[in-house]
Design a protein around this motif. Structure first.
Motif, PDB file in Angstrom:
ATOM      1  N   GLN A   1      -1.022   0.511   9.273  1.00 45.82           N
ATOM      2  CA  GLN A   1       0.370   0.667   9.189  1.00 45.82           C
ATOM      3  C   GLN A   1       1.174   1.456   8.049  1.00 45.82           C
ATOM      4  N   ALA A   2       0.341   1.599   6.962  1.00 43.18           N
ATOM      5  CA  ALA A   2       0.738   2.263   5.987  1.00 43.18           C
ATOM      6  C   ALA A   2       0.393   3.905   6.174  1.00 43.18           C
TER       7      ALA A   2
ATOM      8  N   GLU B   1       7.348   4.049  11.677  1.00 43.70           N
ATOM      9  CA  GLU B   1       7.261   5.578  11.401  1.00 43.70           C
ATOM     10  C   GLU B   1       6.040   5.778  10.645  1.00 43.70           C
ATOM     11  N   TYR B   2       5.425   4.969   9.854  1.00 43.36           N
ATOM     12  CA  TYR B   2       4.432   5.057   8.781  1.00 43.36           C
ATOM     13  C   TYR B   2       3.289   4.816   9.394  1.00 43.36           C
ATOM     14  N   TRP B   3       3.029   4.157  10.640  1.00 40.00           N
ATOM     15  CA  TRP B   3       2.000   3.902  11.350  1.00 40.00           C
ATOM     16  C   TRP B   3       0.946   5.266  11.514  1.00 40.00           C
ATOM     17  N   VAL B   4      -0.497   5.083  11.671  1.00 40.27           N
ATOM     18  CA  VAL B   4      -1.122   6.192  11.854  1.00 40.27           C
ATOM     19  C   VAL B   4      -0.911   6.808  13.058  1.00 40.27           C
TER      20      VAL B   4
ATOM     21  N   LEU C   1       0.612  -1.294   0.107  1.00 33.66           N
ATOM     22  CA  LEU C   1      -0.146  -0.042  -0.130  1.00 33.66           C
ATOM     23  C   LEU C   1       0.975   1.200  -0.007  1.00 33.66           C
ATOM     24  N   HIS C   2       1.771   0.932   0.776  1.00 38.37           N
ATOM     25  CA  HIS C   2       2.906   2.494   1.005  1.00 38.37           C
ATOM     26  C   HIS C   2       3.488   2.630  -0.503  1.00 38.37           C
ATOM     27  N   ALA C   3       3.809   1.644  -1.188  1.00 34.32           N
ATOM     28  CA  ALA C   3       4.432   1.445  -2.683  1.00 34.32           C
ATOM     29  C   ALA C   3       3.302   2.318  -3.566  1.00 34.32           C
ATOM     30  N   ILE C   4       1.955   2.271  -3.274  1.00 31.81           N
ATOM     31  CA  ILE C   4       1.116   2.820  -4.245  1.00 31.81           C
ATOM     32  C   ILE C   4       1.396   4.367  -4.309  1.00 31.81           C
ATOM     33  N   GLN C   5       1.675   4.763  -3.000  1.00 30.50           N
ATOM     34  CA  GLN C   5       1.974   6.372  -2.866  1.00 30.50           C
ATOM     35  C   GLN C   5       0.803   7.329  -2.818  1.00 30.50           C
TER      36      GLN C   5
END
Ligand code: AMP
Length: 500
Positions: free
Chosen positions: A73-74, A134-137, A43-47
């Motif tokens: 988490q993203a 560090e990306y967690w909500v 999901l993170h990679a989808i940006q």
């Protein structure tokens, strides 16, 4: 965030322990954490822009918890949407929420004009580079958004932050007898916030969620077979659901010998239901809790003891959780003294920051009191000796079999139908509880030779837009809707006509 850190710890310390199970699927802590981390990286990679909501569509399959945890988490809030919600309403939620992605956990095909769909079935999660915490909500960011019925005809999205949820989960695991590793019942679909009452407290305390899919809970034989095998310790449901189990005389502590705690929320807990439970489960403790989705599931609680049952005619909803303040105010928002009836106002760290993309609705219902988020519940109530009693609604929001709905939303959709000139909804409540809804309808010109054919056509129309539980059971046809002197629909008179 503590909740996510705890889940990660359980996954590390007891990876084989079951976190979540359905009739035919299990998800261990190890699988839950591993799969959700990988999906989070994808999901993170989808940006998407940070905090863009992601709709998670499905019922209770093990991919649902995985998808929820991967979104947060993203850094994205998730919007749980159950398969019982008609597609037109799903589209509305996807559009109105500005969702950046839909995660589909079912095997049916979903298509949206503006948003991509990620099918979880058959998704191969590669050994991606995993993203860090560090990306967690963050605490002040939105963790999930749940859509509830809205009076304007559109559902409204209640945004719950990580801080709201943490405050709720800490209260549940701290103030209730819920030790580590218990087996919790999950009865409510994830699009209702009652599901949060078992889901996150169970995950934070390393417990197991025993999910009852609707194909099981709808069929008594399957339901009781399932319960007999469940080894449940914590029962979480609406009072309506437990009441549905009563016709079976075997629903008692022999069927569920390990059951320790009943947690109820979402609607009135009738005295008779609590008494019946005490007789069937003499060793289990029963708690009544109260709260709207807007204040993260529940904000008051009380244990229902024999003394309380002997003393009260209508059960109280309890004492506020320690970080919440509850006020009773009159129509001009002046605080009322103890024992006087008014509207319940909730303030504190579990109150939402408002409805997604609805500044006007938010302004009307939310505010600040002493630096705390506050929510105007629309519930009438009193506080006596610190105990809160709910005494119905100030508006047209109702609970039917545990489901929250606004009569005006159903009326809005009825009035959209080509077969209807005007309509209002009359709840049928012979006793304390609403049993079903009746639509009082002034029909438009039509070619049907029989009323039942007209009813079938209206029902078909409604089913496109409303979940089945919001569709009236009975239809009653009239030549006009009576009006009050100030030009409003006269609901009282209409009711008299319907029952004449
Ligand atoms: P929901 O947002 O679906 O949880 O619905 C919230 C509403 O349900 C509240 O504002 C109350 O009207 C009602 N409600 C929730 N819990 C209780 C309870 N224990 N007793 C009476 N009404 C309740």
């Amino acid at each position: 965030m503590k909740l996510l850190t705890r889940i990660a710890q359980h996954a590390e310390r007891k990876p084989e322990h079951i976190a979540y199970r359905t009739e035919d699927q299990v998800l261990t802590y190890g699988m839950l954490w591993d799969k959700s981390r990988r999906l989070a990286s994808l999901l993170h990679a989808i940006q998407l822009e940070r905090q863009t909501p992601i709709v998670v569509y499905g019922h209770m399959a093990t991919d649902m918890p995985v998808a929820f945890l991967s979104c947060v988490q993203a850094g994205y809030p998730y919007i749980p949407v159950d398969t019982s919600i008609p597609m037109e309403r799903v589209r509305l939620i996807v559009e109105k929420s500005g969702a950046g992605l839909v995660i589909n956990t079912t095997d049916s095909k979903l298509d949206f004009d503006s948003v991509a769909v990620l099918h979880m079935l058959n998704l191969e999660l590669e050994q991606e580079e995993l993203i860090g915490d560090e990306y967690w909500v963050h605490l002040e960011e939105v963790f999930y958004t749940i859509y509830t019925s809205g009076s304007t005809g559109n559902p409204k999205g209640v945004q719950i932050t990580a801080a709201n949820l943490q405050s709720f989960t800490d209260w549940m695991t701290g103030d209730f007898p819920l030790d580590e590793g218990k087996v919790f019942l999950n009865q409510a679909p994830f699009s209702f916030d009652l599901s949060v009452m078992d889901f996150y407290p169970a995950l934070q305390s390393g417990g197991t969620i025993h999910a009852l899919e609707k194909d099981v809970s709808n069929k008594p034989k399957l339901l009781f077979e399932n319960l007999s095998r469940s080894a449940l310790q914590v029962w979480t449901s609406t009072p309506s659901f437990v009441q549905m189990c009563f016709p079976n005389p075997d629903f008692n502590d022999k069927m569920l010998p390990e059951l320790e705690v009943f947690l109820f929320c979402g609607e009135v807990l009738p005295l008779a239901v609590a008494k019946e439970l005490k007789a069937r489960f003499p060793k289990a403790r029963i708690f009544n809790t109260y709260g709207p989705t807007e204040a993260t599931v529940a904000v008051t609680s009380i244990e229902i003891t024999e003394e309380l049952l002997a003393k009260e005619k209508a059960l109280p909803v309890g004492y506020p959780k320690s970080d919440m303040r509850i006020f009773v105010v009159d129509e001009l928002d002046n605080p009322l003294p103890e024992g006087e009836k008014g509207e319940l106002i909730l303030a504190g760290p579990s109150v939402s920051k408002g409805y997604l993309g609805e500044p006007l609705l938010t302004e009307n219902a939310f505010g600040m009191i002493n630096g705390m988020n506050a929510y105007r519940t629309g519930d009438a109530g009193i506080i006596q000796d610190g105990l809160v009693y709910c005494q119905g609604r100030m508006d047209f929001q109702i609970k039917l079999h545990g489901y929250r709905m606004e009569l005006e939303e159903i009326e809005f959709h009825l009035n959209q139908s080509d077969f209807i000139k005007a309509a209002i909804i009359i709840p049928y409540a012979p006793n304390e509880e609403i049993e079903y809804l009746i639509a009082a309808v002034v029909p438009a010109d039509h070619d049907f030779d029989k009323e039942y054919k007209l009813t079938a056509a209206i029902r078909k129309d409604l089913a496109l837009r409303l979940p089945a539980y919001m569709i009236p059971r009975k239809f009653s046809y009239h030549t006009s809707i009576p009006m009050t002197i100030n030009g409003k629909a006269d609901r009282k008179k209409m009711k008299e006509e319907v029952f004449a």
